[in-house]
Design a protein around this motif. Structure first.
Motif, PDB file in Angstrom:
ATOM      1  N   LEU A   1      30.381  43.083  27.618  1.00 25.86           N
ATOM      2  CA  LEU A   1      31.453  42.560  28.471  1.00 25.86           C
ATOM      3  C   LEU A   1      30.866  41.889  29.712  1.00 25.86           C
ATOM      4  N   LEU A   2      29.901  42.537  30.365  1.00 28.45           N
ATOM      5  CA  LEU A   2      29.302  41.959  31.567  1.00 28.45           C
ATOM      6  C   LEU A   2      28.532  40.681  31.243  1.00 28.45           C
ATOM      7  N   CYS A   3      27.824  40.677  30.128  1.00 29.69           N
ATOM      8  CA  CYS A   3      27.089  39.481  29.721  1.00 29.69           C
ATOM      9  C   CYS A   3      28.054  38.333  29.430  1.00 29.69           C
ATOM     10  N   TRP A   4      29.132  38.636  28.719  1.00 30.39           N
ATOM     11  CA  TRP A   4      30.132  37.618  28.373  1.00 30.39           C
ATOM     12  C   TRP A   4      30.794  37.060  29.634  1.00 30.39           C
ATOM     13  N   LEU A   5      31.155  37.928  30.556  1.00 32.87           N
ATOM     14  CA  LEU A   5      31.799  37.486  31.794  1.00 32.87           C
ATOM     15  C   LEU A   5      30.857  36.607  32.612  1.00 32.87           C
TER      16      LEU A   5
ATOM     17  N   LEU B   1      36.703  50.169  30.462  1.00 30.85           N
ATOM     18  CA  LEU B   1      35.349  49.704  30.743  1.00 30.85           C
ATOM     19  C   LEU B   1      35.286  48.974  32.083  1.00 30.85           C
ATOM     20  N   ALA B   2      36.288  48.144  32.364  1.00 31.67           N
ATOM     21  CA  ALA B   2      36.327  47.416  33.635  1.00 31.67           C
ATOM     22  C   ALA B   2      36.358  48.373  34.814  1.00 31.67           C
ATOM     23  N   CYS B   3      37.110  49.451  34.678  1.00 29.89           N
ATOM     24  CA  CYS B   3      37.160  50.465  35.722  1.00 29.89           C
ATOM     25  C   CYS B   3      35.815  51.160  35.867  1.00 29.89           C
ATOM     26  N   CYS B   4      35.187  51.485  34.754  1.00 24.31           N
ATOM     27  CA  CYS B   4      33.919  52.216  34.791  1.00 24.31           C
ATOM     28  C   CYS B   4      32.790  51.404  35.433  1.00 24.31           C
ATOM     29  N   VAL B   5      32.805  50.078  35.265  1.00 23.85           N
ATOM     30  CA  VAL B   5      31.733  49.274  35.855  1.00 23.85           C
ATOM     31  C   VAL B   5      32.099  48.746  37.234  1.00 23.85           C
ATOM     32  N   GLY B   6      33.288  49.083  37.715  1.00 24.66           N
ATOM     33  CA  GLY B   6      33.661  48.727  39.074  1.00 24.66           C
ATOM     34  C   GLY B   6      34.478  47.469  39.236  1.00 24.66           C
ATOM     35  N   LEU B   7      34.828  46.801  38.137  1.00 22.26           N
ATOM     36  CA  LEU B   7      35.575  45.553  38.258  1.00 22.26           C
ATOM     37  C   LEU B   7      37.035  45.780  38.638  1.00 22.26           C
ATOM     38  N   ARG B   8      37.571  46.935  38.308  1.00 23.14           N
ATOM     39  CA  ARG B   8      38.950  47.267  38.670  1.00 23.14           C
ATOM     40  C   ARG B   8      39.016  48.721  39.131  1.00 23.14           C
ATOM     41  N   GLU B   9      39.971  48.984  40.001  1.00 23.49           N
ATOM     42  CA  GLU B   9      40.111  50.340  40.525  1.00 23.49           C
ATOM     43  C   GLU B   9      40.832  51.259  39.553  1.00 23.49           C
ATOM     44  N   ARG B  10      41.697  50.681  38.723  1.00 20.84           N
ATOM     45  CA  ARG B  10      42.466  51.479  37.781  1.00 20.84           C
ATOM     46  C   ARG B  10      42.180  51.012  36.353  1.00 20.84           C
ATOM     47  N   PRO B  11      42.228  51.921  35.390  1.00 26.19           N
ATOM     48  CA  PRO B  11      41.927  51.552  34.007  1.00 26.19           C
ATOM     49  C   PRO B  11      43.126  50.979  33.257  1.00 26.19           C
TER      50      PRO B  11
ATOM     51  N   PRO C   1      45.289  48.463  31.042  1.00 26.96           N
ATOM     52  CA  PRO C   1      44.919  47.575  29.944  1.00 26.96           C
ATOM     53  C   PRO C   1      44.793  46.123  30.398  1.00 26.96           C
ATOM     54  N   CYS C   2      43.798  45.444  29.867  1.00 21.82           N
ATOM     55  CA  CYS C   2      43.586  44.033  30.176  1.00 21.82           C
ATOM     56  C   CYS C   2      42.709  43.428  29.092  1.00 21.82           C
ATOM     57  N   THR C   3      42.529  42.140  29.146  1.00 25.12           N
ATOM     58  CA  THR C   3      41.667  41.445  28.194  1.00 25.12           C
ATOM     59  C   THR C   3      40.452  40.893  28.926  1.00 25.12           C
ATOM     60  N   PRO C   4      39.366  40.595  28.206  1.00 27.73           N
ATOM     61  CA  PRO C   4      38.224  39.947  28.860  1.00 27.73           C
ATOM     62  C   PRO C   4      38.625  38.639  29.545  1.00 27.73           C
ATOM     63  N   ALA C   5      39.534  37.885  28.934  1.00 32.88           N
ATOM     64  CA  ALA C   5      39.966  36.626  29.543  1.00 32.88           C
ATOM     65  C   ALA C   5      40.645  36.861  30.885  1.00 32.88           C
ATOM     66  N   GLU C   6      41.394  37.940  30.994  1.00 39.07           N
ATOM     67  CA  GLU C   6      42.032  38.262  32.276  1.00 39.07           C
ATOM     68  C   GLU C   6      40.992  38.673  33.314  1.00 39.07           C
ATOM     69  N   LEU C   7      39.978  39.412  32.903  1.00 40.11           N
ATOM     70  CA  LEU C   7      38.913  39.795  33.829  1.00 40.11           C
ATOM     71  C   LEU C   7      38.126  38.575  34.289  1.00 40.11           C
ATOM     72  N   LEU C   8      37.994  37.592  33.413  1.00 39.08           N
ATOM     73  CA  LEU C   8      37.213  36.403  33.729  1.00 39.08           C
ATOM     74  C   LEU C   8      37.781  35.665  34.936  1.00 39.08           C
ATOM     75  N   ARG C   9      39.088  35.666  35.089  1.00 36.98           N
ATOM     76  CA  ARG C   9      39.723  34.930  36.184  1.00 36.98           C
ATOM     77  C   ARG C   9      39.320  35.466  37.546  1.00 36.98           C
ATOM     78  N   GLU C  10      38.897  36.720  37.605  1.00 36.04           N
ATOM     79  CA  GLU C  10      38.567  37.334  38.897  1.00 36.04           C
ATOM     80  C   GLU C  10      37.126  37.844  38.950  1.00 36.04           C
ATOM     81  N   PHE C  11      36.313  37.440  37.975  1.00 39.38           N
ATOM     82  CA  PHE C  11      34.980  38.027  37.881  1.00 39.38           C
ATOM     83  C   PHE C  11      34.053  37.532  38.976  1.00 39.38           C
ATOM     84  N   ASP C  12      33.335  38.474  39.560  1.00 41.80           N
ATOM     85  CA  ASP C  12      32.265  38.177  40.507  1.00 41.80           C
ATOM     86  C   ASP C  12      31.320  39.371  40.513  1.00 41.80           C
ATOM     87  N   TRP C  13      30.016  39.108  40.526  1.00 35.08           N
ATOM     88  CA  TRP C  13      29.065  40.210  40.483  1.00 35.08           C
ATOM     89  C   TRP C  13      29.153  41.118  41.697  1.00 35.08           C
ATOM     90  N   SER C  14      29.678  40.607  42.804  1.00 30.09           N
ATOM     91  CA  SER C  14      29.810  41.444  44.001  1.00 30.09           C
ATOM     92  C   SER C  14      30.782  42.592  43.784  1.00 30.09           C
TER      93      SER C  14
END
Length: 308
Positions: free
Chosen positions: A24-28, A260-270, A272-285
């Motif tokens: 997921l992180l590599c894809w994002l 998974l997004a919650c576990c790696v820190g991308l979201r505060e709550r787990p 449901p979402c899609t990788p495409a939805e995470l992509l819109r807000e993705f930043d390594w910070s």
């Protein structure tokens, strides 16, 4: 020049949750940069790799919603690995060594990856008549001396003198299989890989790979080594902890993606979402830097604590 990234899972078992988090992180990272993304199935180990594991990994990645621009089976690239061996032989950089793992362990010198460093004891040996192909012993590559400093975008210090810290690596095993260390640099170079996103458990091998890149005249990618998901009993999540889509966890792909997004820190709550939805807000910070301990209890993936 356009960027090229790759995700390269080993096919020694089905995908586990750590595999999917890394994918997921590599894809994002790749999609956020408009980079080409290669799926390379690392299947060189004849004793452990299985076609059914490769198929299962691909199915899980597609189920999660991750797509790739190219698919490569590493075993099909044997001719390229042989050509790299020929190049190393021409440079005088190959030698046979029959030292066993037990003998290397007995040296007692720890390597940065937690294993034991080889002391380069057979460096003075020559290849037999007929070269590396004629040897029935494992073949090692004589690394250049000196410090290598691969670049890690996340600020991890990858500086190391690999010939001393790790010792010369095996590049062809006794059973004839080529090693990970050789194949990874040859295949990254052939694919034009410019970025490598992977877990920090591989970080100690990066300087060895940089040394082999230098020997073979291959360009060095930029690296980013990310956090690991840790099992509660200790150690990173691995294939021994079960397949990623066990019955308890396979409620839906968005549910697992959100966890998974919650576990790696991308979201505060787990949620449901899609990788495409995470992509819109993705930043390594936004990605956690410390390893995370996760729980697999009660049919859900839950963040338990940050690691050390």
């Amino acid at each position: 020049m356009s960027e090229v990234c790759r995700f390269a899972p080993s096919t020694t078992g089905p995908a586990h949750l750590g595999t999917l988090a890394a994918a997921l992180l590599c894809w994002l990272d790749a999609r956020s940069r408009g980079a080409r993304l290669v799926l390379r199935l690392e299947d060189l180990d004849p004793d452990r790799c299985r076609p059914e594991f490769a198929r299962a990994i691909e199915e899980d990645l597609a189920w999660l919603g991750l797509d790739f621009d190219e698919r490569v089976e590493q075993h099909a690239r044997r001719a390229h690995h042989e050509a790299a061996m020929d190049r190393l032989e021409a440079l005088g950089a190959l030698y046979p060594c029959s030292a066993t793992r037990e003998e290397v362990r007995a040296i007692g010198r720890r390597a940065p990856d937690g294993g034991f460093a080889y002391d380069n004891r057979a460096r003075g040996r020559a290849l037999p008549p007929g070269g590396w192909r004629a040897s029935v012993e494992p073949i090692r590559a004589r690394l250049p001396d000196g410090v290598f400093r691969p670049l890690d975008e996340g600020g991890l210090d990858l500086s190391q003198e690999p010939a001393l810290a790790m010792g010369d690596p095996v590049v062809r095993r006794r059973d004839g299989a080529f090693s990970y260390q050789l194949a990874v640099v040859v295949d990254d170079g052939a694919a034009g890989v410019t970025r490598v996103v992977r877990g920090r458990d591989i970080a100690p091998s990066t300087a060895t790979q940089a040394a082999l890149q230098a020997l073979l005249g291959l360009p060095a990618p930029v690296y980013r080594h990310h956090l690991l998901l840790l099992e509660e009993r200790g150690g990173k999540l691995a294939k021994t902890h079960g397949a990623a889509r066990g019955a308890a966890l396979a409620r839906s792909a968005p549910a697992l993606t959100g966890a998974l997004a919650c576990c790696v820190g991308l979201r505060e709550r787990p949620d449901p979402c899609t990788p495409a939805e995470l992509l819109r807000e993705f930043d390594w910070s936004r990605v956690a830097t410390a390893d995370r301990v996760v729980s697999l209890r009660d049919g859900s993936l839950t963040l338990t604590a940050s690691g050390p």
